[in-house]
Design a protein around this motif. Structure first.
Motif, PDB file in Angstrom:
ATOM      1  N   SER A 141       0.823  -1.213   0.000  1.00  0.00           N
ATOM      2  CA  SER A 141       0.000   0.000   0.000  1.00  0.00           C
ATOM      3  C   SER A 141       0.856   1.262   0.000  1.00  0.00           C
ATOM      4  O   SER A 141       2.042   1.231   0.372  1.00  0.00           O
ATOM      5  CB  SER A 141      -0.925   0.023   1.219  1.00  0.00           C
ATOM      6  OG  SER A 141      -0.178   0.153   2.416  1.00  0.00           O
ATOM      7  N   LEU A 142       0.234   2.352  -0.394  1.00  0.00           N
ATOM      8  CA  LEU A 142       0.816   3.689  -0.321  1.00  0.00           C
ATOM      9  C   LEU A 142      -0.236   4.637   0.246  1.00  0.00           C
ATOM     10  O   LEU A 142      -1.413   4.559  -0.121  1.00  0.00           O
ATOM     11  CB  LEU A 142       1.243   4.184  -1.706  1.00  0.00           C
ATOM     12  CG  LEU A 142       2.456   3.505  -2.338  1.00  0.00           C
ATOM     13  CD1 LEU A 142       2.605   3.954  -3.788  1.00  0.00           C
ATOM     14  CD2 LEU A 142       3.719   3.828  -1.541  1.00  0.00           C
ATOM     15  N   PRO A 143       0.156   5.551   1.142  1.00  0.00           N
ATOM     16  CA  PRO A 143      -0.830   6.478   1.710  1.00  0.00           C
ATOM     17  C   PRO A 143      -1.265   7.531   0.685  1.00  0.00           C
ATOM     18  O   PRO A 143      -0.478   7.950  -0.168  1.00  0.00           O
ATOM     19  CB  PRO A 143      -0.079   7.124   2.874  1.00  0.00           C
ATOM     20  CG  PRO A 143       1.367   7.032   2.484  1.00  0.00           C
ATOM     21  CD  PRO A 143       1.499   5.750   1.710  1.00  0.00           C
ATOM     22  N   ILE A 144      -2.512   7.928   0.777  1.00  0.00           N
ATOM     23  CA  ILE A 144      -3.019   9.070   0.003  1.00  0.00           C
ATOM     24  C   ILE A 144      -2.930  10.283   0.914  1.00  0.00           C
ATOM     25  O   ILE A 144      -3.661  10.382   1.909  1.00  0.00           O
ATOM     26  CB  ILE A 144      -4.474   8.833  -0.434  1.00  0.00           C
ATOM     27  CG1 ILE A 144      -4.577   7.562  -1.271  1.00  0.00           C
ATOM     28  CG2 ILE A 144      -5.007  10.026  -1.217  1.00  0.00           C
ATOM     29  CD1 ILE A 144      -6.017   7.143  -1.553  1.00  0.00           C
ATOM     30  N   SER A 145      -2.013  11.183   0.621  1.00  0.00           N
ATOM     31  CA  SER A 145      -1.715  12.275   1.541  1.00  0.00           C
ATOM     32  C   SER A 145      -1.793  13.625   0.839  1.00  0.00           C
ATOM     33  O   SER A 145      -2.162  13.731  -0.328  1.00  0.00           O
ATOM     34  CB  SER A 145      -0.333  12.078   2.159  1.00  0.00           C
ATOM     35  OG  SER A 145       0.658  12.011   1.145  1.00  0.00           O
ATOM     36  N   GLN A 146      -1.423  14.674   1.577  1.00  0.00           N
ATOM     37  CA  GLN A 146      -1.453  16.041   1.054  1.00  0.00           C
ATOM     38  C   GLN A 146      -0.280  16.284   0.107  1.00  0.00           C
ATOM     39  O   GLN A 146       0.759  15.644   0.214  1.00  0.00           O
ATOM     40  CB  GLN A 146      -1.384  17.043   2.206  1.00  0.00           C
ATOM     41  CG  GLN A 146      -2.503  16.866   3.219  1.00  0.00           C
ATOM     42  CD  GLN A 146      -2.264  17.675   4.474  1.00  0.00           C
ATOM     43  OE1 GLN A 146      -3.194  18.202   5.040  1.00  0.00           O
ATOM     44  NE2 GLN A 146      -1.025  17.776   4.916  1.00  0.00           N
ATOM     45  N   GLY A 147      -0.464  17.257  -0.786  1.00  0.00           N
ATOM     46  CA  GLY A 147       0.621  17.617  -1.698  1.00  0.00           C
ATOM     47  C   GLY A 147       1.802  18.224  -0.988  1.00  0.00           C
ATOM     48  O   GLY A 147       2.946  18.097  -1.432  1.00  0.00           O
ATOM     49  N   ALA A 148       1.547  18.894   0.117  1.00  0.00           N
ATOM     50  CA  ALA A 148       2.596  19.478   0.950  1.00  0.00           C
ATOM     51  C   ALA A 148       2.032  19.629   2.353  1.00  0.00           C
ATOM     52  O   ALA A 148       0.816  19.671   2.546  1.00  0.00           O
ATOM     53  CB  ALA A 148       3.054  20.830   0.405  1.00  0.00           C
ATOM     54  N   LYS A 149       2.917  19.718   3.330  1.00  0.00           N
ATOM     55  CA  LYS A 149       2.430  19.834   4.702  1.00  0.00           C
ATOM     56  C   LYS A 149       1.622  21.107   4.900  1.00  0.00           C
ATOM     57  O   LYS A 149       0.627  21.128   5.617  1.00  0.00           O
ATOM     58  CB  LYS A 149       3.609  19.803   5.685  1.00  0.00           C
ATOM     59  CG  LYS A 149       4.105  18.404   5.987  1.00  0.00           C
ATOM     60  CD  LYS A 149       5.051  18.408   7.166  1.00  0.00           C
ATOM     61  CE  LYS A 149       5.428  16.967   7.559  1.00  0.00           C
ATOM     62  NZ  LYS A 149       6.308  16.940   8.745  1.00  0.00           N
ATOM     63  N   ARG A 150       2.065  22.201   4.272  1.00  0.00           N
ATOM     64  CA  ARG A 150       1.386  23.484   4.406  1.00  0.00           C
ATOM     65  C   ARG A 150       1.212  24.109   3.034  1.00  0.00           C
ATOM     66  O   ARG A 150       1.942  23.800   2.099  1.00  0.00           O
ATOM     67  CB  ARG A 150       2.193  24.448   5.295  1.00  0.00           C
ATOM     68  CG  ARG A 150       2.460  23.940   6.692  1.00  0.00           C
ATOM     69  CD  ARG A 150       3.380  24.891   7.441  1.00  0.00           C
ATOM     70  NE  ARG A 150       3.722  24.381   8.756  1.00  0.00           N
ATOM     71  CZ  ARG A 150       4.721  23.530   8.990  1.00  0.00           C
ATOM     72  NH1 ARG A 150       5.468  23.095   7.976  1.00  0.00           N
ATOM     73  NH2 ARG A 150       4.971  23.113  10.213  1.00  0.00           N
ATOM     74  N   PHE A 151       0.240  24.999   2.945  1.00  0.00           N
ATOM     75  CA  PHE A 151       0.084  25.802   1.741  1.00  0.00           C
ATOM     76  C   PHE A 151       0.031  27.268   2.166  1.00  0.00           C
ATOM     77  O   PHE A 151      -0.816  27.659   2.979  1.00  0.00           O
ATOM     78  CB  PHE A 151      -1.194  25.436   0.987  1.00  0.00           C
ATOM     79  CG  PHE A 151      -1.386  26.246  -0.265  1.00  0.00           C
ATOM     80  CD1 PHE A 151      -0.688  25.942  -1.421  1.00  0.00           C
ATOM     81  CD2 PHE A 151      -2.250  27.330  -0.274  1.00  0.00           C
ATOM     82  CE1 PHE A 151      -0.850  26.697  -2.574  1.00  0.00           C
ATOM     83  CE2 PHE A 151      -2.431  28.085  -1.417  1.00  0.00           C
ATOM     84  CZ  PHE A 151      -1.727  27.770  -2.576  1.00  0.00           C
TER      85      PHE A 151
END
Length: 724
Positions: free
Chosen positions: A693-703
């Motif tokens: 598996s691979l996690p579905i995460s944010q593009g970056a920690k902050r925007f």
């Protein structure tokens, strides 16, 4: 002398005998006394006011046929014909309550408005663009309202256990096709339209009017500005790009034209990204809007016509890792996207004589996506034409009837050029809706509607009734109830595989309590939604087999909203909480499961504080949910796992160094929380029998966002928020 006195007495007696005494009692239709009512003889100075018990009495010297006029605040004026002949006249009259649309009860079940004109609103238009964390996106601001769920890897509207396709979006009453920008899988998107276009919105989380259809969960109706206030130019310089807008205003018309360009490459080169970008997202857009007013509202005939056209293009190239496998030199799948989109509409409204009001128009959406997945090109084209004509007749202040006719032409095509394969469909839908509104009083309203439709492709005709009622308590808020049936044809990517698919269905039941008092708003709502005829299939979503409509499910829960502009000086804040218990058998699931897009617990806190000395507005928002369900093929059963709690704390600062200059700085997820929205699993187990598996995460920690907005006009105090 004696004869003179006798004559004088006879004259006085004859005058006295000519007087008529008029008396009576004024009550409402329930028999309750109305004190302070003005009772006059029309065309004379004779009259009086009713006392505390509703009684009145006065005398008049007028003779013959006369008219008594009775007026009281909050009631309809009543006129009664009498004959004055010297004999006493006694009147008993029951006044009917007059309907004041500004203060009368309104339907609030499932309805949340952003409007400057009505009292039963939850947000103002300016709230949408100043909510911290929304980054100027309309739907991101709406995600701080009850009934919604934040799905960070998508960005669209998910409402009360429904997926994003169950929400329909309208501009000036006309449906928008592909209202959200095209994107790659698990890369969030946003609406295509600037919030500065709109003077208000109507966001319904269920039980909505018969005017709207083909949406199982929600309708979002956006209304554009009428005539702007002034001629002005607006310059925007942002960390992501920039643009210019020019507005020209005449006495009866206005024109606005704008253009913008965005490129995330410079920003993403400075801020570390979790996504593997080959070409960062970039886009351009341009739009023009025309408005023309005619007639004179004071003479009963007036109208407004609006024309709006928006076009844009965007592109990106991203590498997405493949769970348990390697491709593209270990980087995964290479996904390239090129999108072109156009939307235009012409809408009009006209007020006629004798209580008639007409509105309608025509809209066209065209969306073209060119995907290249590794070496395989995919082409998709989605088009929507919507025409609408509606007539509203006010038969009385209490009763009005809305009657409308719609025609949709929906077409979709997809092609694999390398394999010389193409499939498509075109569907014509005709809809008729009728809706009656009746005010029993300022405190009780009932709305009933019926929507019918026919699809040429599905060869299906349907009827969906809707009903709403609201009762206003005495200074204690109001209760509303709404119920209805809703139909929606399946998504185009499924429908193109099997064009005879029929409507999915939902039944809504909603109970709402709403109160506004002393700059505080409280809203509580419970709901129950039943799904039927949901699409099910075998295999993977990318290649479904044996498509049927045997799915079913439910969504139930309660949500709360509290807004307070009073308790903390200079601070405006709101708090929301939603509980959603949703299970459905759909897609390739064999049992009823909690969908990944429907976390059980959702909440948000939004606060704004204006610091006059610093000419600044400070803002913060915190959104959270209890975690996203996901299916782990390494475990028994379905959708048996859940991610950690989602949490995002955002901050913003708006500074006005000059009245016509705004500097806006914002940052999402300032605590740098690593939010996960689910997991992608390999299609086959490895040699140990485990699905990687691979996690579905944010593009970056902050925007982070920085913007400079300058308004050029003769009024040096004007800025680009003045029209909202």
């Amino acid at each position: 002398m004696k004869t003179y006195l006798i004559s004088l007495l006879l004259l006085i007696a004859s005058i006295a005998s000519a007087q008529t005494t008029i008396s009576g009692k004024v009550t409402d239709q329930k028999g309750e006394a109305i004190p302070g009512a003005n009772v006059t003889l029309k065309g004379t100075y004779d009259g009086t006011s009713s006392d505390a018990d509703g009684n009145f009495a006065f005398a008049t010297d007028e003779t013959g046929l006369q008219v008594v006029s009775i007026q009281a605040l909050g009631f309809k004026t009543q006129e009664i014909s009498i004959t004055c002949s010297g004999q006493p006249v006694n009147l008993k009259t029951a006044l009917a309550e007059s309907i004041n649309l500004l203060t009368a009860v309104t339907i609030t079940a499932g309805a949340m408005e952003a409007n400057d004109e009505k009292k039963s609103v939850v947000l103002k238009p300016i709230d949408i663009v100043t909510t911290s964390g929304a980054m100027g996106d309309i739907t991101a601001a709406l995600l701080t309202l009850p009934g919604t769920s934040t799905v960070g890897n998508d960005g669209r509207l998910f409402v009360r256990g429904g997926d994003a396709s169950e929400t329909a979006i309208y501009i000036d009453g006309l449906q928008v096709g592909n209202a959200f920008g095209s994107t790659a899988s698990n890369v969030p998107t946003r609406t295509r339209f600037s919030p500065n276009l709109f003077k208000g919105s109507f966001f319904s989380t269920g039980g909505y009017s018969a005017e709207y259809g083909q949406a199982l969960s929600s309708a979002l109706a956006l209304n554009t500005l009428d005539l702007p206030l002034r001629n002005q130019g607006d310059i925007s310089v942002m960390s992501l790009g920039g643009g210019y807008s020019q507005t020209l205003v005449g006495k009866q018309n206005a024109l606005n034209a704008s253009g913008n360009y965005y490129n995330l490459a410079p920003y993403q080169s400075l801020v570390k990204q979790n996504f593997d970008w080959e070409k960062s997202p970039s886009s351009w857009d341009s739009e023009i809007s025309l408005r023309q007013k005619w007639g004179n509202a004071e003479k009963g005939r007036s109208g407004f016509i609006k024309a709006y056209f928006h076009t844009e293009g965007n592109g990106m190239t991203i590498w997405q890792k493949v769970p348990g496998g390697s491709a593209g030199d270990g980087r995964g799948d290479r996904v390239q996207l090129n999108n072109r989109y156009s939307y235009g509409n012409i809408s009009l409204k006209h007020s006629g004589n004798k209580g008639w009001f007409f509105y309608g128009g025509m809209a066209f959406s065209h969306n073209r996506d060119k995907f290249n997945i590794n070496l395989d090109p995919i082409r998709q084209i989605n088009q929507l034409v919507h025409t609408k004509a509606v007539a509203v007749k006010d038969f009385s202040p209490q009763f009005s009837l809305k009657n409308g006719l719609e025609w949709y032409v929906k077409s979709y095509s997809e092609a694999l050029p390398n394999a010389n394969l193409k499939r498509r469909y075109t569907d014509h839908q005709v809809n008729h809706f009728i809706e009656a509104t009746y005010y029993f009083s300022n405190r009780l309203i009932m709305v009933g509607g019926l929507r019918t439709g026919h699809s040429s492709l599905a060869n299906q005709t349907w009827v969906t009734p809707r009903f709403s009622v609201a009762y206003k308590l005495e200074n204690q808020g109001q209760f509303s109830f709404a119920a209805g049936k809703f139909k929606q044809l399946p998504e185009e990517k499924i429908r193109v595989l099997q064009t005879d698919l029929r409507n999915t269905a939902a039944t809504h039941y909603i109970l709402n309590y709403f109160i506004v008092s002393n700059n505080r708003t409280f809203r509580a709502e419970s709901f129950y939604k039943i799904y039927d005829n949901l699409v099910t299939y075998k295999g993977l979503p990318a290649n479904p087999k044996n498509i049927t409509q045997n799915g079913a499910g439910f969504a139930r829960g309660i949500d709360f909203f509290y807004r307070d502009k009073k308790t903390i000086g200079g601070t405006d804040f709101w708090i929301t909480y939603s509980f959603v218990d949703s299970k459905r058998r759909f897609a390739n699931y064999e049992t009823k499961v909690q969908p990944s897009f429907a976390p059980k617990h959702n909440g948000s806190v939004v606060a704004k504080y204006f610091v006059s000395a610093l000419k600044s507005q400070l803002g913060t928002s915190w959104s959270w949910n209890s975690g996203y369900p996901f299916n782990n093929p390494n475990l028994a059963d379905e959708m048996q796992s859940k991610t950690k709690v989602y949490s995002d704390l955002s901050l913003s600062w708006s500074y006005l160094p000059k009245p016509n200059v705004i500097v806006h700085v914002a940052c999402s997820n300032v605590l740098g929380r690593s939010n996960v929205f689910g997991y992608r699993y390999a299609s086959q187990p490895d040699e140990t029998g485990t699905f990687q598996s691979l996690p579905i995460s944010q593009g970056a920690k902050r925007f982070a966002f920085i913007g400079l907005f300058i308004t050029l006009s003769k009024d040096k105090a004007a800025n680009n928020l003045n029209n909202l």
